[in-house]
Design an enzyme around this catalytic site. Structure first.
Site, short mmCIF file in Angstrom:
data_model
loop_
_atom_site.label_atom_id
_atom_site.label_comp_id
_atom_site.label_asym_id
_atom_site.label_seq_id
_atom_site.Cartn_x
_atom_site.Cartn_y
_atom_site.Cartn_z
N GLN A 197 1.67 -4.89 -6.71
CA GLN A 197 2.27 -3.92 -7.84
C GLN A 197 2.11 -3.72 -8.83
OE1 GLN A 197 6.20 -3.62 -6.55
NE2 GLN A 197 6.16 -2.09 -9.02
N LYS A 210 12.12 -5.76 -3.99
CA LYS A 210 11.69 -5.12 -2.71
C LYS A 210 12.07 -6.17 -1.20
CE LYS A 210 8.51 -1.46 -4.57
NZ LYS A 210 7.29 -1.53 -5.15
N ASP A 224 1.70 1.26 0.87
CA ASP A 224 1.82 1.74 0.14
C ASP A 224 1.46 3.37 0.57
OD1 ASP A 224 4.19 1.02 -1.92
OD2 ASP A 224 2.07 0.15 -3.03
#
Ligand code: NAD
Length: 284
Positions: A96, A52, A119
């Site tokens: 995460q 990422k 997200d």
């Protein structure tokens, strides 16, 4: 002969488009910043976080990395999220997953400000997807829609069968296919006569989390097959939820593993970050 849906190539196209947009935004004085929080040092998570950060650097997005120790308390993490929520210099926040067991993941996700939830996991964004209003959409299913569209696969009017009903993949996938005017069936662990249903699919999306679960006996001749799974097989080789060797000859188009859905997830995360600065929401 089947078409291989090349996620590596399509994700690169998207990243290059985004890079141009970011350059233009910078010209208007707009910087984009993504905060990435990792708790603990799970090796798979470290690889994902590293990828990422690399994608951010390629596109021109600033990334702030927060690497917290395994024993971080829930309150410490919530405090950091609140701090980033209040920081006008941060456009997107990504925590995460998975988180260590002392931390309630759901509580953390729901604490992220919906307008920074790149997200697309916050209830407000999930609800927006369901009612068709603006909001961030979960990156993996959003990427699958792009794979289909950019490979010339028509969704409207087609019978789309999704195996899996997780909040991250299966459910948002079904909503997105519906938004594209597909006729959608969702199958899951309690579904009866699974193969009878999957053999009716024009487009079959497999997010079952079991290596090589879907073989030729699940597939209608000429179907489009999208494999979301990522596993290591008995020879430590990457494989998906679909047995590619058996399924591919019966498909008209299919995603490989690796190089199919996987690279799209990060590309769409970058897309969501750029949208946060552009005040846009979804890929049309
Ligand atoms: P999950 O374990 O949360 O969900 C699996 C789903 O499969 C469940 O809804 C369950 O009902 C269904 N299921 C289980 N057994 C079944 C059976 N026998 N018949 C029918 N349905 C059954 O998994 P997930 O988070 O949705 O992920 C699915 C897969 O995709 C995993 O392999 C995961 O690693 C992978 N994944 C890949 C990406 C990517 O970027 N490529 C992103 C997310 C997940």
């Amino acid at each position: 002969m089947y078409q291989i849906i090349d996620g590596k190539k399509i994700s690169q196209e998207i990243k290059d488009e985004l890079r141009e947009k970011v350059t233009a935004l910078k010209g208007q004085g707009k910087q984009i910043c993504l905060a990435v929080i990792q708790v603990g040092s799970d090796p798979a998570s470290s690889v994902y976080v590293g990828n990422k950060k690399k994608a951010c650097a390629y596109i021109g997005i600033e990334s702030l990395a927060y690497e917290l120790p395994e024993e971080t308390t829930e309150q410490e993490l919530l405090d950091l999220v609140q701090k980033l929520n209040a920081d006008d210099g941060v456009n997107g926040i990504l925590v995460q997953l998975p988180l260590p067991k002392q931390i309630n993941e759901e509580k953390v996700i729901q604490t992220i400000a919906p307008e920074k939830d790149v997200d697309g996991f916050h209830e407000k964004n999930v609800g927006a997807l369901c009612v068709g209003s603006k909001g961030y959409v979960s990156c993996t299913p959003l990427g699958i829609i792009q794979l289909l569209k950019r490979s010339g696969v028509e969704i409207a009017g087609k019978h789309c069968v999704v195996i899996g009903r997780s909040n991250i993949v299966g459910k948002p996938m079904a909503m997105l296919l519906l938004r594209e005017n597909g006729t959608v069936t969702v199958c899951h662990s309690r579904t009866q006569n699974l193969k009878e249903i999957t053999r009716q699919a024009d487009i079959l999306v497999v997010a079952v989390g079991k290596p090589k679960f879907v073989d030729d006996s699940f597939i209608k001749e000429g179907a489009v097959v999208i494999d979301v799974g990522i596993h290591r097989d008995e020879n430590n080789k990457l494989c998906g939820d679909v047995d590619f060797e058996k399924a591919a000859p019966h498909a008209s188009a299919i995603t490989p593993v690796p190089g199919g859905v996987g690279p799209m997830t990060i590309a769409m995360l970058m897309y969501n970050c750029v949208s946060s600065a552009e005040q846009e929401d979804q890929v049309q």
